[in-house]
Structure formats: structure tokens, C-alpha cells
Design an enzyme around this catalytic site. Structure first.
Site, PDB file in Angstrom:
ATOM      1  N   LYS A  55      79.432  97.708   1.768  1.00 10.44           N
ATOM      2  CA  LYS A  55      80.503  97.359   2.700  1.00 10.44           C
ATOM      3  C   LYS A  55      80.269  97.958   4.080  1.00 10.44           C
ATOM      4  O   LYS A  55      80.496  97.298   5.082  1.00 10.44           O
ATOM      5  CB  LYS A  55      81.862  97.827   2.174  1.00 10.44           C
TER       6      LYS A  55
ATOM      7  N   ALA B  52      82.334 104.133  -1.977  1.00  6.62           N
ATOM      8  CA  ALA B  52      81.750 102.830  -1.635  1.00  6.62           C
ATOM      9  C   ALA B  52      82.249 102.307  -0.286  1.00  6.62           C
ATOM     10  O   ALA B  52      81.928 101.187   0.091  1.00  6.62           O
ATOM     11  CB  ALA B  52      82.083 101.814  -2.731  1.00  6.62           C
TER      12      ALA B  52
ATOM     13  N   ASP C 226      82.884 108.232  -6.936  1.00  8.97           N
ATOM     14  CA  ASP C 226      82.383 106.905  -6.558  1.00  8.97           C
ATOM     15  C   ASP C 226      82.842 106.661  -5.123  1.00  8.97           C
ATOM     16  O   ASP C 226      84.046 106.565  -4.865  1.00  8.97           O
ATOM     17  CB  ASP C 226      82.976 105.857  -7.505  1.00  8.97           C
TER      18      ASP C 226
HETATM   19  C1  LMR Z   1      85.404  94.355  -5.239  1.00  4.49           C
HETATM   20  O1  LMR Z   1      86.015  95.239  -5.862  1.00  4.49           O
HETATM   21  O2  LMR Z   1      85.911  93.271  -4.928  1.00  4.49           O
HETATM   22  C2  LMR Z   1      83.988  94.594  -4.825  1.00  4.49           C
HETATM   23  O3  LMR Z   1      83.631  95.913  -5.072  1.00  4.49           O
HETATM   24  C3  LMR Z   1      83.058  93.600  -5.386  1.00  4.49           C
HETATM   25  C4  LMR Z   1      82.768  93.836  -6.845  1.00  4.49           C
HETATM   26  O4  LMR Z   1      81.598  93.995  -7.177  1.00  4.49           O
HETATM   27  O5  LMR Z   1      83.687  93.830  -7.662  1.00  4.49           O
END
Ligand code: LMR
Length: 397
Positions: free
Chosen positions: A247, A214, A212
Site C-alpha cells: 500500500k 502493512a 503485522d
Molecule cells: C485488504 O484487506 O483488502 C487487503 O489487504 C487486500 C487483501 O489481500 O486482503
């Protein structure tokens, strides 16, 4: 007639997303939002990136049609993103297949459904702690989930020995979820040697990694943050990779992501692709277009791409600067400097998180996770002062 909805159990609201409303309703001046992971600038704002705005203008002017694209979404978007993540023409290109998804969550859900179709008895192994949405995503797909150690709570560092020992109980055909970079919630980074040990473990035990990723570009740089994923996918016969553009392109609500599967052969990849498309057709038919089209325009245009990379570099520098300042504030916070990405895990428990919110108007996730970007160089001392009574005195000397 029987009221079949009566069988539903009440569900607690999502604790992380719930912080958004709690913070908005707090009228105190000087409140600090370190909750949900969104990038903020030094003014506390999350503006649309310059490069993204420019691409949106182009899209508005030039989009010829809004007709359907199909379950795979925008193929050019996925190809460009694939180059960004895996580098152009990786050795495994012919056994790699990717599709656009609604955000990283959509990619994880699609991957989970593919696993459930291919190996319904597989267990998905997840490191603890992790992003709270990981476990329910795999469970909702009907898969078993087990946790392995990842972080040593005493040191805040990766507990590789504990991780590999726990994974000794995994069976061939199980899946290992990994954060490609910028671990959420801790920011802890695996070293290249640790990644290598994990790859060896996957090969020995017959585990399929599911990466994963991100936060590409928000840790050490676009290539540096992708390096571990590239190596791992190149080393193992099969893998899945879920990607989020939320992000690094700041397109949170537009829901932009992708899922790749690398299979044992190009024929197997083609079969995987057919299965991904049929699953996507059922889940969302086709992904939302706008954000992916914008990312495609940015990546396809050398000037816009250079501007985006500069904006990303500025975000990264701001995050790493805040990490350094926070770590310098108290010895117990020292591990924050070594972490990367948006998050750090503070050494505080749920009660302390509650009192920081009630008494100091400082908001963070219940496990002590902070979104570093919610800080400014000016608010770091306020956070350190508020944390002071909660940090271990021995470490504070
Ligand atoms: C987070 O972990 O704050 C972000 O990835 C937003 C989410 O969807 O939880």
C-alpha cells in the site's frame, strides 16, 4: 487407483477478493467500490506512483543481471526497509534479523512456520475483528488460534479491558498478533498508553508479540506509524514483525514485503535467520525481485525518496480528509474521524451490506468494512444517504 483428491472439501471463493470480479461485472453507472484495500485517487484510479515509475526506469536501464539472490532476497532492500521501520541503529539492532518476503502475506506465513518450528504447541491470539486471512495463515502452519476481544461493537472503540481479560487465558509461550498501525478492518488506533499496557501484559504473561504492519505512512506519518512497533520490539525479549510495501509503495501485485525476528541475543538471532532461510527455501526458494529492487532504488536515492514521501503524504491527506467528511455526515459515523489508515468499519450488518450492493451498487466487505480510498469528496454524500436508513435513529438525531 484411489482418487485421493476426492477427500478434499470444496472451498468457498475468498469473499474479499471475490468483490473485485463482482464489482467489475456490475454495469450500473455511479457504482462505488469500497471493497479490497487498494489506494485510489480522486478519479478512482490506482496509478503507479511517480517515484516507483522512475525507479523502474532506472532498474530497466541499469539492472546488470537476473541471476539468483538467494533465499534472503535483496539484502539492501531489507536493510533500508529496516531503517524506515525501526529507525536507524535501534537499541535492539544486534538481535534483529530480517529477510525479504513475497508481500506481507509471505512474511506472515514465514513467521507462522518459524513459530510452528520453534513452539508447535503455541496458540496464536488474534483480536476480533481482524483481516480475514490472519486465522487461516496460522492454522495452515499447524498452529492453534484463539480470538480475544479487540473492538467494542457498541462504541467502535478499542476494548482494552476486554482484550487483556481474554488474554488472561493465554499461556507463557503463546503468540499475540497485533496490527502495528491502521487497524484492518476498523482503523481503530491504540493509544501509547494502551500499547504500553499490552507490552506489560506480554512481559508478565510471557507472550511473544507478532506485529503485522502493512500501512506505514498512511495513518499519521512514517515515524508516527512505526512508533508503537519500535517501542514494543525494544521492550520485549522476542518478537516478530511482518511488513508489506503493497500500500505505501503501491506495488500490490509485485508482492513486496519483509519479516524480522528480534531474538534474545545476537546468537539466537543468527539461529533464527538460519531457520528463516531454510523455511523460505522450501516455501518459495527466493522471493520475487522486481518490486523489492524498485523499493530499494526509491529508498536509496534521496530525490526519489523525497518524492515518494511527498506522494505518501498526499495519499495520507486524502484518506484523512475523506475520514473527516464521512464522519461529519452522520453522528453514527463519528468514530471514522478518529480512525487511521485505509479502513473503517460501518455499523451495518451483512443483510444491510447485501442490500447496499443490490440496491445502491455500493460494494463493501461483508462485515461492513469500507476502503475509505474508494470514496471521493463527491461520493461521500451518496454513501451517507444510502446508509441513512441503516444507521441507528437515536444516533442520527
Ligand atoms: C485488504 O484487506 O483488502 C487487503 O489487504 C487486500 C487483501 O489481500 O486482503
Amino acid at each position: 487407483m484411489a482418487a485421493f483428491f476426492q477427500s478434499l472439501a470444496p472451498q468457498a471463493p475468498d469473499a474479499l477478493l471475490g468483490l473485485i470480479a463482482l464489482f467489475a461485472a456490475d454495469g450500473r453507472a455511479g457504482k462505488i467500490d469500497l471493497g479490497v484495500g487498494i489506494y485510489r485517487d480522486d478519479m478512482g484510479a490506482t496509478p503507479v506512483l511517480r517515484s516507483v515509475k522512475a525507479a523502474e526506469t532506472i532498474l530497466l536501464r541499469e539492472q546488470p543481471s537476473k541471476s539468483y539472490l538467494g533465499a534472503e532476497g535483496d539484502a539492501r532492500f531489507t536493510a533500508l526497509l529496516s531503517d524506515l521501520l525501526f529507525g536507524s541503529e535501534p537499541a535492539f539492532a544486534d538481535r534483529l534479523t530480517g529477510v525479504q518476503t513475497p508481500g506481507g502475506t509471505g512474511a506472515l506465513c514465514l513467521g507462522a512456520r518459524l513459530i510452528a518450528r520453534a513452539a508447535p504447541g503455541a496458540t496464536v491470539w488474534i483480536g476480533s475483528p481482524t483481516w480475514p486471512n490472519h486465522e487461516p495463515i496460522f492454522r495452515e502452519a499447524g498452529l492453534a488460534v484463539r480470538f480475544h476481544r479487540f473492538l467494542d461493537p457498541a462504541t467502535g472503540l478499542v476494548d482494552l479491558e476486554g482484550m487483556l481479560a481474554d488474554l488472561g487465558e493465554a499461556r507463557p509461550g503463546d503468540v499475540l498478533l497485533l496490527h502495528g498501525c491502521c487497524h484492518n478492518p476498523s482503523g481503530a488506533q491504540l493509544s501509547p498508553a494502551q500499547w504500553q499496557a499490552i507490552a506489560g501484559h506480554c512481559l508478565r504473561l510471557g507472550l511473544t508479540p507478532f506485529v503485522d504492519i502493512a500501512y506505514q505512512g498512511l495513518g499519521d506519518g512514517l515515524d508516527a506509524d512505526a512508533e508503537a512497533t519500535r517501542r514494543l520490539v525494544g521492550q520485549v525479549p522476542e518478537a516478530l514483525v511482518a511488513y508489506s510495501c503493497d500500500k505505501n509503495f503501491g506495488v500490490y501485485r509485485d508482492r513486496v514485503g519483509a519479516l524480522w525476528v528480534s531474538a534474545e541475543s545476537s546468537a539466537a538471532a543468527a539461529t533464527c535467520r538460519g531457520n528463516l532461510l531454510s523455511l523460505a527455501r522450501v516455501l518459495w526458494s527466493m522471493p520475487p525481485d522486481h518490486g523489492a529492487a524498485v523499493v530499494r532504488i526509491v529508498l536509496d536515492d534521496p530525490a526519489l525518496r523525497a518524492d515518494w514521501e511527498a506522494e505518501l503524504a498526499a495519499m495520507r491527506a486524502r484518506i484523512n480528509g475523506l475520514r473527516a467528511s464521512l464522519a461529519a455526515g452522520h453522528p453514527a459515523l463519528a468514530p471514522v474521524a478518529a480512525g487511521r489508515g485505509m479502513f473503517a468499519l460501518l455499523p451495518v450488518g451483512p443483510d444491510e451490506v447485501g442490500s447496499l450492493r443490490e440496491e445502491q451498487a455500493i460494494y463493501m466487505a461483508g462485515n461492513g468494512r469500507i476502503n475509505i480510498c474508494g470514496l471521493t469528496q463527491a461520493s461521500v454524500p451518496a454513501l451517507v444517504a444510502a446508509l441513512q436508513p441503516h444507521l441507528r435513529p437515536a444516533e442520527g438525531k
